[in-house]
Design an enzyme around this catalytic site. Structure first.
Site, mmCIF file in Angstrom:
data_model
loop_
_atom_site.group_PDB
_atom_site.id
_atom_site.type_symbol
_atom_site.label_atom_id
_atom_site.label_comp_id
_atom_site.label_asym_id
_atom_site.label_seq_id
_atom_site.Cartn_x
_atom_site.Cartn_y
_atom_site.Cartn_z
ATOM 1 N N CYS A 5 1.387 -0.910 -0.099
ATOM 2 C CA CYS A 5 -0.219 0.193 0.129
ATOM 3 C C CYS A 5 1.286 1.413 0.208
ATOM 4 O O CYS A 5 0.460 2.147 -0.825
ATOM 5 C CB CYS A 5 -1.285 0.039 1.285
ATOM 6 N N ARG A 56 4.367 1.119 -1.446
ATOM 7 C CA ARG A 56 5.403 1.003 -1.933
ATOM 8 C C ARG A 56 5.173 0.084 -3.557
ATOM 9 O O ARG A 56 4.755 -0.503 -3.133
ATOM 10 C CB ARG A 56 6.650 0.485 -1.201
ATOM 11 N N GLY A 109 -14.126 -4.496 1.530
ATOM 12 C CA GLY A 109 -13.019 -5.353 0.835
ATOM 13 C C GLY A 109 -12.519 -7.316 1.792
ATOM 14 O O GLY A 109 -12.995 -7.173 2.800
ATOM 15 N N ALA A 110 -12.123 -7.817 0.931
ATOM 16 C CA ALA A 110 -11.607 -8.892 1.007
ATOM 17 C C ALA A 110 -10.174 -9.911 1.112
ATOM 18 O O ALA A 110 -9.745 -11.067 1.197
ATOM 19 C CB ALA A 110 -12.714 -10.112 0.996
ATOM 20 N N MET A 128 -4.960 -6.834 3.739
ATOM 21 C CA MET A 128 -4.763 -5.756 4.068
ATOM 22 C C MET A 128 -6.494 -5.839 4.951
ATOM 23 O O MET A 128 -7.217 -5.911 5.586
ATOM 24 C CB MET A 128 -4.647 -4.309 3.968
#
Length: 434
Positions: free
Chosen positions: A50, A52, A189-190, A193
């Site tokens: 997230c 780099r 989301g799943a 993260m």
């Protein structure tokens, strides 16, 4: 091996640039395919998180590898090199090793000391090994980096002062929403993260947590594992309307939540916090203008270890550990670079011993077995003792570095003994030798 890394991160680029340069799974595969056709590097490894995007590789030439890495990254991200160049960094050889070890230790993370990077690094290594793209050079390097990361978390107290992005976001959210045990949270989301966020929210005892995902089965699996609820993406509006806290971290290309959706979910302007942990961003900038709504992004969740008791000492301990690991790795690698020459020296000696023993056999054919064995043993011992000190010393000198490089020591040894460094057969020690 001459390791090179080219990339950009939160330290070198603003969020808007990182957002444009972020790569999903398809983009990473495309980048690796392009790099696989390069002539100046081998064994590329992509580390895309997230905050780099980095490519590590074994470079055969420095300038050629830099050009191939930069061009491939520009092509895949769609960003012209003119726009990308100012934000890129390049590290080579020992500096590249040090950078990777610092990344694995969490010293280069947005949340200092976070351990999630190890899982992402492990996934990149596994994918490269399974595809056959990664060979012994990068496998060994990344595996050592993973070991460094594990040592950091097991041998230092960095975990006591470092906090993940989600934990930092929860702290800030608590300042706005009050008692978190009464807060209703939604995770959109799943993926990896999202899983981290969901488990963190549940562990911190929020009033309720619901996972919403485009694929309901994935949402259900994550919810079951974390002990919370799941809803299909078709019920996102309803989920937002009941939520006090929304954490979004999908892999979508466009915005998942816009201002219209946020306003519809919060018509009375009650306090509501949106946390965006996605790149590209899931939440439109305009959402922050909706009455009662606050939006937190990566720029709000940076390192916050300053002032924490013992923080500086623990970070210093991690830095010292990493420095020691880098030195050990570099010394071992330098010594290994002279190994083919040392092996050639021993192989040459073995051939001479074999030839002389054969000549003795023809000249003194009547030697009894006991005497012949003693002669062979004596000759082997003499050769071993003559070779032991110079071969050990040449490895020590090569490992020390300095003004004379390991290649120079190998060249001197090759010249003195007229060796072929490509010859890698090693002298076998007779089993009867002590």
């Amino acid at each position: 091996m001459s390791v090179i890394v080219l990339g950009l991160s939160h330290r070198s680029a603003p969020l808007a640039v990182l957002e444009k340069a972020s790569l999903n799974a398809e983009g990473q595969a495309d980048l690796l395919e392009r790099l696989g056709k390069g002539e100046n590097l081998t064994e590329p490894v992509v580390l895309s998180t997230c905050n780099r995007v980095e490519v590590y590789a074994d470079a055969t030439t420095f300038h050629g590898a830099v050009t191939e890495l930069g061009d491939a990254l520009a092509d895949v991200t769609g960003m012209p090199m003119a726009d990308l160049r100012d934000y890129l960094y390049v590290h080579f050889d020992e500096r590249a090793v040090a950078h990777l070890f610092n990344v694995a230790a969490g010293l280069d993370s947005l949340a200092v000391g976070e351990s999630q990077i190890l899982g992402q690094m492990r996934d990149s290594l596994r994918e490269g090994q399974e595809s056959g793209r990664i060979g012994p050079v990068m496998s060994r390097l990344v595996q050592q980096a993973l070991r460094v990361g594990k040592r950091v978390h097991s041998e230092t107290g960095i975990d006591s002062v470092s906090r993940s992005l989600v934990e930092r976001a929860l702290e800030l959210s608590g300042n706005m929403l009050g008692d978190l045990t009464r807060v209703h949270a939604v995770v959109v989301g799943a993926g990896a993260m999202s899983s981290l966020a969901t488990h963190t929210l549940v562990r911190h005892g929020l009033g309720s947590v619901t996972v919403v995902n485009r694929t309901y089965d994935a949402a259900r699996r994550l919810a079951d594992a974390a002990g919370c609820d799941a809803r299909p993406i078709e019920e996102l509006d309803a989920a937002l309307a009941s939520a006090d806290l929304v954490v979004s971290c999908t892999g979508a290309v466009g915005h998942v939540i816009d201002a219209t959706m946020a306003a519809r979910a919060n018509p009375d302007g009650r306090p509501q916090v949106y946390i965006d942990l996605a790149l590209p961003r899931d939440i439109a900038d305009e959402v922050a203008a909706v009455r009662g709504v606050a939006v937190l992004g990566f720029e709000d969740l940076g390192p916050q270890v300053e002032g924490q008791p013992g923080a500086e000492a623990e970070i210093k301990a991690v830095q010292d550990l990493v420095t020691s690991e880098v030195a050990d790795f570099v010394v071992a690698r330098r010594a290994e670079r002279v190994a083919p020459t040392v092996a050639a020296l021993r192989a040459n000696a073995a051939e001479i011993v074999s030839a002389e023993l054969s000549r003795l056999e023809t000249r003194v054919p009547d030697l009894d077995e006991t005497t012949r064995a003693q002669v062979q043993l004596t000759v082997h011992r003499v050769v071993e003792k003559l070779l032991h000190t110079p071969t050990v010393r040449i490895k020590e000198l090569a490992g020390q570095g300095g003004n004379v490089g390991e290649s120079d020591y190998a060249a001197v040894l090759s010249t003195l003994f007229d060796l072929d460094p490509a010859q890698t057969r090693v002298v076998s020690v007779p089993p009867e030798l002590p």
